[in-house]
Each structure stands twice: as C-alpha cells, then as structure tokens.
Design an enzyme around this catalytic site. Structure first.
Site, PDB file in Angstrom:
ATOM      1  N   LYS A   1      -1.339  11.598   5.554  1.00  0.00           N
ATOM      2  CA  LYS A   1      -1.004  10.569   6.544  1.00  0.00           C
ATOM      3  C   LYS A   1      -0.303   9.394   5.865  1.00  0.00           C
ATOM      4  O   LYS A   1       0.730   8.895   6.347  1.00  0.00           O
ATOM      5  CB  LYS A   1      -2.302  10.106   7.231  1.00  0.00           C
ATOM      6  CG  LYS A   1      -2.132   9.100   8.355  1.00  0.00           C
ATOM      7  CD  LYS A   1      -2.346   7.656   7.930  1.00  0.00           C
ATOM      8  CE  LYS A   1      -3.751   7.383   7.430  1.00  0.00           C
ATOM      9  NZ  LYS A   1      -3.937   5.963   7.042  1.00  0.00           N
TER      10      LYS A   1
ATOM     11  N   LYS B   1       0.835  -1.205   0.000  1.00  0.00           N
ATOM     12  CA  LYS B   1       0.000   0.000   0.000  1.00  0.00           C
ATOM     13  C   LYS B   1       0.870   1.256   0.000  1.00  0.00           C
ATOM     14  O   LYS B   1       0.575   2.230  -0.711  1.00  0.00           O
ATOM     15  CB  LYS B   1      -0.944   0.017   1.208  1.00  0.00           C
ATOM     16  CG  LYS B   1      -1.867   1.235   1.276  1.00  0.00           C
ATOM     17  CD  LYS B   1      -2.868   1.302   0.117  1.00  0.00           C
ATOM     18  CE  LYS B   1      -3.687   2.591   0.109  1.00  0.00           C
ATOM     19  NZ  LYS B   1      -4.788   2.598   1.069  1.00  0.00           N
TER      20      LYS B   1
END
Lengths: 296, 296
Positions: free
Chosen positions: B238, B170
């Site tokens: 983030k 990811k």
C-alpha cells in the site's frame, strides 16, 4: 614482515600509506610514478615490476581496476608469480570476479604461494583513516599471518570462507550500496518535486528504518553541490557487471540490481564516469527534467 | 492535555499505550474491541465513535490502514469533525497520500481545527519501546502544542513543513526501506547460490558502506526462520502504491521503486500478504528456485 603494494590509485595509495604508518617495511610499484614518489618520500622502496616487489616481500598486496589487470600483474610477464618465492602470500584488495579469484589462487598454489581475495568497503575516507571493512576469502592460516597488516588498514576483518568468498561478499555489498544510492536519488528528487525541502526529509528519515551509511554521509555532499569521488561511477558500473555476471553464473535472478546496473551504465554514457557513485542522482535528474537544488 | 486515539492495530495500540504511560488522560476507539478492553484495563476511557473521542479530547490521534479509512474517520458520519470543538488538533499517524492529507487539513481548517500529518518509522519495536521516528507536516504552532505527547511515543520528531510534508517524507522513507529489503533478499540468495555462508556475508558487510538498519535487524530474524511481522507486506504494498501515485502526480519517474513495488505486489499474489516486509525474499526464492537455508 616485509610488505609490497602494487596499484596506488585513490584507494591503494591510502592503504599503502597506512601500512607504512603501521611500521611495516614497504616496497611499492605503480604504472604512473607520482604516487610511487610520494610514498618513497615517506620511506617506501621503489620496484620496477610486480616481480621485483614479490622478490623483496613476504606479503604482496594488489589493488587494481579490474579482473584482467589483476591477472596480468599476478600471472603475466614480470608478474608476481615470476618473482615470488614459495610461501609468498598475495592479497588482492581489488574487486574482481569470484571465479577469477579462485583461478588465480589455483595457479599460485601450484607454486606454493597463497592468494587471498580481500576486497574492501568504506570508500576513500575509510582507506585514508584506516577504517575499512575487509572481507576475506582463501586459506585461513594465510589470513592469520597477514592479520597484523590488515589491522593497520581496516577496522573490521571478516573471514568469509574459501577462495572467492571475499569477492562474493563484495558483490553482495555492492548490491546493497547501489540500491541505497539509487533510492537516495529517487527520494531526494521526489521530495523536491513535491515541494518539500529535501534536507528536512533526510533529517526526518535518517534515524528510522531507512537509516544507512549512505544517508548518513552522502546527502550533505550533494547539498554542497559536491559530486566528485569518493567512489567513481565507472568503478560502480564495473562492480555491478561483476555482480550480474556472478549472479548469472550461479543462476540467481537479480531484478533490482539489474535496474541499478542500467542506471549506472546510463551515468557513464551521460559523461559522468568520473563522478562519485552518489551522483547517479544525475541520471534521475535527466529523467525528471529537474536538478537537485543546492541550498545557498 | 486530554488525548484521544483511534485505530488500535499493531502500531496504534503500542503508541496509545505509551501515551497512557506518559501520564496523559486517554480516550480510545477501535472497530474491534480486544485492544480497547486491553487499554481500558490500563486506565483508558472507551468511546463509541470518533465523534465521541473528539468531544472528550484536545488532541486526537488516528492510525488507520489506508487513505479512505482516515477520510472516513475524520470527515465521515460520526467522524472527528462532528464531535470536535474549534481548537481541536487531529494528528494522523497513518501513512496516506500527501494530497489527501492536505485536503483533510483544509476541511478541518474550515471548522477551526488543525490537522497534522505525522507518519512514523521504526516498526512495531519502535512503537512498543517509544523510539519511533516521527515526521510531521502541518501548522507549526499545533506541532509545539502536541510536542509533549510526541515525546512520549518517539525518540525523534522532525517538522518537515506545511501540510502533507510529513507524508512526503514517509513516502521517501519507504523508497529507501523497500530498496534495502529487496537488496537484502537478493544478496542473501546470491551468496547462498555461490556457495558462501550468507551469515558470514552479513557479518562482513554490515559495518561498511552497505550498513543499514535493515541489515542490522532483519537477517538475524530470517536466519531463525522468522518471517512474521514486524511490518506487514500488504502495508508495504500500500505504501509503495502511495509512493508511485505521488511520484506520478508530481512528475517524478522512479525506476527502482517501481520494480520494488512490483515485487511486493507479487508477494501478495503469492499468499504472503501478512508476512513481514523482509519476507519479500520469498518472491526471490521462487524466482531462483531455492530457499534460504536456516542454520540449525
């Protein structure tokens, strides 16, 4: 329609081959003679100068390394402008500065000749297979005249706008391509350093939001240890200089493209100028002190 | 198979809905109650705590904003670890630090529970339509057990490797997505500043070497003046912090991703934290003193 092609490099020779295959009578010229002989063997006529190509053609294509080469071949001694008749259409497949394209178009317009900036994307594979993406700027009527020839060399033709607009689109294209090439290098090496199989990572991400032509095509080549062109690093470096020059001319800061330009510049200094643009991972390998593992 | 889902944000609620649609008995928990009531209206059971969800389930999914949230919900008071029986499988759809995923997996393994890191890509659209790309790290047998549920929420599932490998994938995904978002912003504004129609440029380049999901989907939204999520900028910010932290942990310099992290950080400071990640063009607009023209 009698067609001429000047500049038979990796891309030019393949495109000229598809014009021949499309059934157009073709006259070719190139500095080195190997490609000329190859195309002559398939039925093309040889010409000794750009002027001679122009004299024998209704449409002349050029495909040359950089802006000064195009200026020389079109406007210089024994150039296209000397041999062409009014009504000649010059189509430039090179990637050059948009302002230079506009200036050349203006010079040719004085002689009643048209100039289309028509850079391409899709790499050597697209050139060979006749599936290039062509982005065109210039006179709309001239585009319509040349359309049958474009159809023989590309799968998509977009008329972007007035003279120079094709080159602006190509600069935009290269911003995205450079970003993808560098991101691919960063993510492959991060995966490897984190102890994860980079091949699995590519498999995992290539169908999601990260999907791109670059991830579809390039990792398989890197995993086979293939870093040859494709699209040479020094051409990418040149294109990114055009991008940044153009951006400066129009007052557009490009923080990300600027970094990518620096990494491609580093690639050349590291002796990788003739490798594929995907081999920019080599710069990151040096920075990270690790090499991408090639699976057996 | 009795399933639990904790964390019903934009993504979580859509995914939980597809698990229900897939015919699995579902227990849900969320801090704010709107989404809970919505899913209860479609047949889901309500639970007061993560521990209660775990007590009623064989597989519990989590989908939470950041690493500390996942640690809290899984390992904290009234957390999953308190309510789960041996054999429970916890599947985390959040994007968190790979090392944190490994640590949580180790803590759960002490209680004979399995932990799969299973972040997703494909955005809110993919979550709603059940076409997410899922990248999984952890125990291979647990993955096989959960496979029928994964099939209800995603179109592709890749087993990347041991615990943490899904999160590494990811992170790699977000390197590419951020690069494409920033490049898209740069090229759209360069085109406009150079006097060329950005819509024509997108049309010209999206079929060539620049092709990507980002160019397929996002420009149309920007040209309609739509900058709402989608995928919120503060989540991208983030994720990029996770990318850079992970890269630092494993000794991988990321010169390009670092610039993109800075631009997304700027986006938050400029008051755009809840806009879509494609709205990073807003940072470039400020830098360039120009706004992308929205066609009438």
């Amino acid at each position: 329609m009698r067609v001429g092609y000047i500049g038979l490099g990796l891309m030019g020779k393949a495109i000229a081959g598809n014009i021949l295959k499309g059934g157009f009578p073709l006259t070719v010229h190139n500095r080195s003679k190997g490609a000329v002989e190859e195309l002559a063997g398939r039925g093309a006529r040889r010409a000794d100068s750009p002027a001679q190509v122009a004299a024998e053609s209704e449409v002349v294509f050029t495909n040359l390394p950089d802006t000064p080469d195009v200026e020389q071949v079109v406007l210089g001694p024994a150039g296209i402008i000397e041999g062409g008749r009014p009504g000649l259409i010059v189509v430039d497949n090179s990637t050059i500065r948009p302002e230079a394209a506009r200036a050349i178009a203006a010079r040719l317009a004085d002689k009643e000749m048209a100039f289309l900036d028509a850079p391409v994307s899709g790499g050597d594979v697209g050139a060979r297979e006749g599936t290039l993406t062509i982005m065109v700027g210039g006179d709309g009527e001239a585009v319509e005249t040349v359309r049958p020839v474009f159809a023989a060399i590309g799968k998509s033709l977009t008329y972007v706008g007035a003279s120079g607009a094709g080159q602006v689109a190509k600069a935009c294209n290269q911003i995205m391509v450079a970003a993808q090439m560098v991101a691919m290098g960063e993510l492959l090496l991060l995966a490897q350093k984190a102890g994860v199989d980079p091949q699995r990572v590519i498999e995992a991400i290539r169908g999601g939001a990260a999907q791109c032509w670059t991830l579809d095509v390039k990792p398989a080549r890197l995993f086979r240890g293939e870093r040859g062109p494709g699209f040479k690093a020094h051409m990418m470096d040149k294109d990114l200089r055009i991008v940044l020059d153009t951006a400066r001319a129009y007052g557009m800061p490009l923080p990300s493209a600027a970094i990518h330009a620096q990494l491609f510049a580093a690639m050349l200094e590291m002796g990788m100028r003739d490798l594929d643009n995907s081999a920019v991972i080599g710069v990151l390998e040096q920075m990270a002190g690790v090499e991408l593992t090639v699976p057996r």
